[in-house]
Scaffold this active site. Structure first.
Site, PDB file in Angstrom:
ATOM      1  N   SER A   1       1.053  -1.328  -0.158  1.00 29.18           N
ATOM      2  CA  SER A   1      -0.322   0.023   0.445  1.00 29.18           C
ATOM      3  C   SER A   1       0.718   1.626   0.065  1.00 29.18           C
ATOM      4  O   SER A   1       1.814   1.137   0.838  1.00 29.18           O
ATOM      5  CB  SER A   1      -1.189   0.601   1.288  1.00 29.18           C
ATOM      6  OG  SER A   1      -1.736   1.275   1.339  1.00 29.18           O
ATOM      7  N   SER A   2       0.377   2.017  -0.250  1.00 27.58           N
ATOM      8  CA  SER A   2       1.500   3.287  -1.026  1.00 27.58           C
ATOM      9  C   SER A   2       0.985   4.317   0.301  1.00 27.58           C
ATOM     10  O   SER A   2       1.562   5.434   0.694  1.00 27.58           O
ATOM     11  CB  SER A   2       0.730   4.307  -2.219  1.00 27.58           C
ATOM     12  OG  SER A   2      -0.499   4.792  -2.656  1.00 27.58           O
TER      13      SER A   2
ATOM     14  N   ASP B 185      -8.470   1.312  -7.863  1.00 26.78           N
ATOM     15  CA  ASP B 185      -9.444   1.910  -7.620  1.00 26.78           C
ATOM     16  C   ASP B 185      -9.936   1.972  -9.223  1.00 26.78           C
ATOM     17  O   ASP B 185     -11.460   1.732  -9.284  1.00 26.78           O
ATOM     18  CB  ASP B 185      -9.781   2.795  -6.940  1.00 26.78           C
ATOM     19  CG  ASP B 185      -8.895   2.797  -5.713  1.00 26.78           C
ATOM     20  OD1 ASP B 185      -8.590   2.358  -4.475  1.00 26.78           O
ATOM     21  OD2 ASP B 185      -8.605   4.176  -5.026  1.00 26.78           O
TER      22      ASP B 185
END
Ligand SMILES: O=C(O)C1=C[C@@H](OP(=O)(O)O)[C@@H](O)[C@H](O)C1
Ligand SMILES: C=C(OP(=O)(O)O)C(=O)O
Length: 425
Positions: free
Chosen positions: A163-164, A309
């Site tokens: 995850s960024s 997303d």
């Protein structure tokens, strides 16, 4: 709550909701500044979680018309009086874990049943190397998390493949410590545009972060900085707009979406994907208007590394296209509100589409969608994407639709206003 969806065409224009990612950051950075007005924030379940958390750390946040007037804590969060409940918001959990590391005491962070399954161990490990006691109560990297403040800069690395948001969180907290930090990214940095959004807002707050990109990515974060975010206007959300644009593309309709000005959002790439798949798309960047006319779609290959997303939207475009679409480099899409690769594979299969699910990709063969009773997985993006598929299939129901509150609270009403045949029950 459920929605019944029938075959629909749409026609008209909509104003895209404000960006969820920009809103989270604007609220957080403004709360760490002195006084700031955030214009046109997205008010949704996730951004309300960030507002509540920033208030718990001592910020004053008042809502007036379409503005948030924020009385910030000038870089020094207080120890919260109570547990922080981030509800369903991964961004809030990760950002507030790093903010908690700046306090002089202990913070406990938790959330709903989905958030309590999402990974945080890489962030907890880095915080540990930066002088913070940070752990999961169940020792599995998931919330509830406990953080005892004491953040100090150091030279360290983080895995970029999960995850960024871990990286964004550290970029927000580390400039406020008394020792500089060097953060090197191990492996591919997934969801990179979100980190660019973070550094853009930090820059707007007067913060300096240096980026070195040779063999790997390295952030050099000078210490003792102060944030001074003033008036900040949140741009429109391209992830939310993707459902409207895709609806036109799959139903052979025409729509215009306003409030679509250029920004650092990676999901702007939806415009290129729609063009590549055969839709007519034009973007007036000065007026901020995107127009799409659906024209029959063909399959494509989509690398989801930077833009996870968009996967539910593109899976629906793929199901409605001629030929095969491969959505690749998408393993991190499994770590969202739900495992979105698995959810989309299962639901599109119920609609008669052939989907091959592999650890990091979906291969979707487009075909005639048939109506079905679908599960929305309590996940806003799954619900919105499946609603678009229902407009092609007809005779479709989807459950758990209240989850659109997370990012696009008026999704159903707005789509109905341009002709979508949605009945909520
Ligand atoms: O920082 C952000 O605003 C976000 C980063 C992305 O998550 P990951 O970095 O975990 O992929 C994205 O999926 C999420 O919806 C919002
Ligand atoms: C994954 C999402 O958000 P978060 O990580 O903030 O829960 C999302 O909005 O799709």
């Amino acid at each position: 709550m459920k929605v019944a969806v029938n075959i629909s065409k749409i026609d008209g224009e909509l104003y895209a909701p404000s960006s969820k990612s920009y809103t989270h950051r604007a609220i957080t950075v403004a709360s760490l500044s002195d006084e700031c007005v955030v214009h046109r924030p997205l008010i949704s379940a996730d951004t309300l979680a960030t507002i509540r958390a920033c208030e718990a750390f001592g910020a004053g946040i008042e809502r007036k018309d379409d503005r948030l007037i924020i009385n910030g804590i000038k870089g020094k969060p207080a120890v919260p009086e109570n547990v922080i409940d981030v509800a369903n918001s991964g961004t809030t959990l990760r950002f507030m874990t790093a903010v908690a590391a700046l306090t002089d005491g202990v913070t406990v962070l938790t959330g709903d049943s989905s958030i309590r399954t999402r990974p945080n161990q890489p962030l907890l490990d880095v915080l540990g190397r930066l002088g913070v006691e940070a752990f999961s109560t169940r020792d599995n990297g998931c919330a509830p998390l406990v953080v005892r403040g004491g953040l100090k800069g150091a030279i360290t690395t983080i895995d970029g493949s999960i995850s960024s948001q871990f990286i964004s969180a550290l970029l927000i907290a580390c400039p406020l410590t008394t020792k500089s930090t060097t953060l090197s990214i191990k492996g591919e940095m997934k969801s990179r545009p979100y980190v660019d959004v973070t550094t853009e807002i930090l820059e707007a707050a007067g913060c300096e972060i240096l980026l070195e990109e040779t063999n790997n990515i390295k952030f050099i974060i000078p210490a003792n900085q102060k944030y001074n975010l003033k008036d900040y206007k949140v741009p429109g959300d391209f992830s939310s707009a993707s459902y409207i644009l895709a609806a036109a593309a799959v139903t052979g309709s025409t729509v215009a979406v306003k409030n679509m000005f250029p920004s650092k959002q990676g999901d702007i790439v939806i415009i290129e994907v729609l063009k590549r798949m055969g839709a007519d798309v034009s973007w007036d960047k000065v007026k901020g208007i995107i127009r799409v006319t659906g024209n029959g779609l063909k399959g494509t290959t989509f690398d989801a590394g930077a833009t996870p997303d968009l996967v539910p939207t593109i899976a629906v475009l793929a199901a409605c296209a001629d030929g095969v679409t491969v959505i690749e480099n998408a393993e991190h899409v499994r770590y969202k509100e739900t495992d979105r690769l698995h959810a989309m594979a299962l639901e599109l299969t119920k609609m008669g589409i052939t989907v091959k699910e592999e650890p990091d990709q979906l291969t979707i063969t487009g075909g005639a969608l048939r109506g079905a009773n679908l599960h929305g997985w309590h996940d806003h993006r799954i619900v919105m994407a499946l609603s678009i598929a229902g407009m092609v299939a007809g005779d479709t129901t989807i459950d758990t639709i209240e989850s659109v509150e997370i990012s696009y609270p008026n999704f159903f009403e707005e789509m109905q206003s341009i002709g979508a045949d949605f009945k909520i029950f």
